[in-house]
Design an enzyme around this catalytic site. Structure first.
Site, short mmCIF file in Angstrom:
data_model
loop_
_atom_site.label_atom_id
_atom_site.label_comp_id
_atom_site.label_asym_id
_atom_site.label_seq_id
_atom_site.Cartn_x
_atom_site.Cartn_y
_atom_site.Cartn_z
N GLY A 43 -32.29 -20.60 -0.88
CA GLY A 43 -32.45 -20.14 0.49
C GLY A 43 -31.18 -20.35 1.27
N ALA A 44 -30.70 -19.31 1.94
CA ALA A 44 -29.37 -19.34 2.54
C ALA A 44 -29.11 -20.55 3.44
CB ALA A 44 -29.12 -18.03 3.28
N LYS A 97 -33.41 -10.90 -0.63
CA LYS A 97 -34.02 -10.85 -1.96
C LYS A 97 -34.36 -9.43 -2.36
CE LYS A 97 -34.57 -13.65 -4.20
NZ LYS A 97 -33.65 -14.10 -5.28
N ASP A 124 -29.67 -13.39 3.29
CA ASP A 124 -28.73 -14.26 2.60
C ASP A 124 -27.28 -14.01 3.03
OD1 ASP A 124 -30.03 -15.91 0.10
OD2 ASP A 124 -31.20 -14.16 0.66
#
Length: 382
Positions: A65-66, A264, A253
């Site tokens: 997860g960014a 994603k 992201d």
């Protein structure tokens, strides 16, 4: 890298384990991660004692997860400094661990800059390490605050776009507390709607091939008592046709200078469906995810994951062995070639609004992104 298993029944309370924490046992400082490859079956902590262990955790998606990758990267620099490793080498390893999520490099550079500044000011190794750690902790705190503000801005936007409440929101992948220093990005908006009594249904895409929606978003929704339903990715079209989606809400992201959004894989088809069905498509991300150095969507490097993630199914009990390791149950003939991009890119003209901690940008344009960058100091670290 060791692990410690802690069990909590799903559907009772939010996870007791923090997703990421710094610890200082007698044998030396460590970074402790909740292993997301083992969810939802069990809550297991990974204890990273060095940067190579953290890099493995990043590449196997134990931590992902960014925003959280940025935090992990910053703590990784602090870990290298505190344990007396080569900080510059550690920073390079961390920044290159995954290519698409811009927050990872941002967090690494932030902590490394704090370390270098301390050294240049005459600090000894311990003091410089403390400076790197303080930088990581501040980023962790700031991300939690950004999450809170994004949730408030997103909830207000939903109220404007969808007056009357009773929102039916479709989300993709996982964008909750498992990717954040706070309660997340897109998921935090849905959670705010739930707490305000305005969420009728959260539609959760399973998110092939690693099922981050089924394993992680459903896990978080259940723990927060949210009304949710899981669907296969290719069932989304039928939901739109039936008029069951009021808005799509996703994370990001990397956001390019022109407003293109990498998220994603599977996000772009949702944007196309949303446009056709006149449904708002909303991206929620902190300003640390904006990368003004990436000119446009075509310039975003999209990570290609191992084909085994598509041709095999791995049990959450076992976690993920590592990039290209395989070891799952085959679902395709031996030797099958797979196309497995981790992300796709949605152009700005398909995005209704971008929600950040600085507010809502709509329409999403290059000029608007530039103004957002100018307002935020967080996107200027080089």
């Amino acid at each position: 890298m060791a692990d410690q298993s802690v069990q909590n029944p799903v559907g009772t309370a939010p996870p007791k384990l923090p997703v990421l924490r710094w610890d200082e046992p007698p044998e030396g400082p460590v970074l402790v991660l909740l292993d997301q490859t083992r969810l939802p079956v069990e809550e297991v902590e990974l204890v990273c004692t060095d940067v190579p262990a953290l890099v493995r955790a990043i590449q196997t998606l134990a931590v992902r997860g960014a925003p959280l990758l940025g935090i992990a990267g910053a703590y990784g620099v602090a870990l290298a400094a505190a344990r007396g490793y080569d900080v510059e080498e550690a920073a390079e390893l961390l920044e290159n661990a995954r290519p698409t999520a811009v927050n990872l490099g941002y967090g690494v550079r932030l902590a490394a800059a704090a370390y270098r500044a301390a050294v240049e000011a005459g600090a000894d190794g311990e003091q410089a390490a403390a400076a790197a750690l303080a930088s990581a902790k501040e980023l962790h705190r700031a991300d939690a605050e950004a999450s809170r503000r994004m949730a408030a801005h997103g909830l207000a936007l939903l109220g404007e776009l969808l007056p009357g409440g009773g929102h039916r929101l479709l989300t993709h992948c996982n964008s909750g507390a498992l990717v954040s220093g706070g309660e997340g990005t897109a998921f935090a908006v849905a959670l705010a709607a739930h707490r305000a009594g305005e969420l009728r249904r959260l539609w959760v895409d399973e998110t092939r091939p690693l099922l981050q929606g089924a394993r992680l978003t459903a896990y978080e929704a259940a723990r927060n008592g949210m009304p949710y339903s899981l669907l296969t990715d290719n069932a989304a079209g039928s939901l739109f046709t039936a008029g069951e989606v009021d808005a799509v809400v996703i994370g990001a992201d990397r956001i390019a200078a022109d407003g293109s959004v990498a998220n994603k894989v599977g996000s772009y088809p949702l944007a196309v469906l949303a446009r056709y069905h006149h449904v708002p498509f909303i991206v929620v991300a902190p300003t640390t995810t904006v990368d003004p150095r990436t000119a446009d969507g075509a310039s975003i490097e999209v990570e290609q994951r191992p084909g085994s993630e598509v041709t095999e199914i791995t049990s959450p009990h076992a976690g993920v062995a590592g990039p290209g390791a395989g070891g799952g149950v085959s679902v395709a003939p031996l030797g099958t070639q797979a196309y497995n991009p981790a992300f796709d890119v949605t152009p700005p003209d398909l995005i209704t609004a971008l929600v950040t901690e600085e507010g809502v940008l709509s329409p999403v344009t290059r000029a608007g992104i530039a103004e957002l960058c100018a307002r935020s100091r967080q996107v200027t670290i080089s």
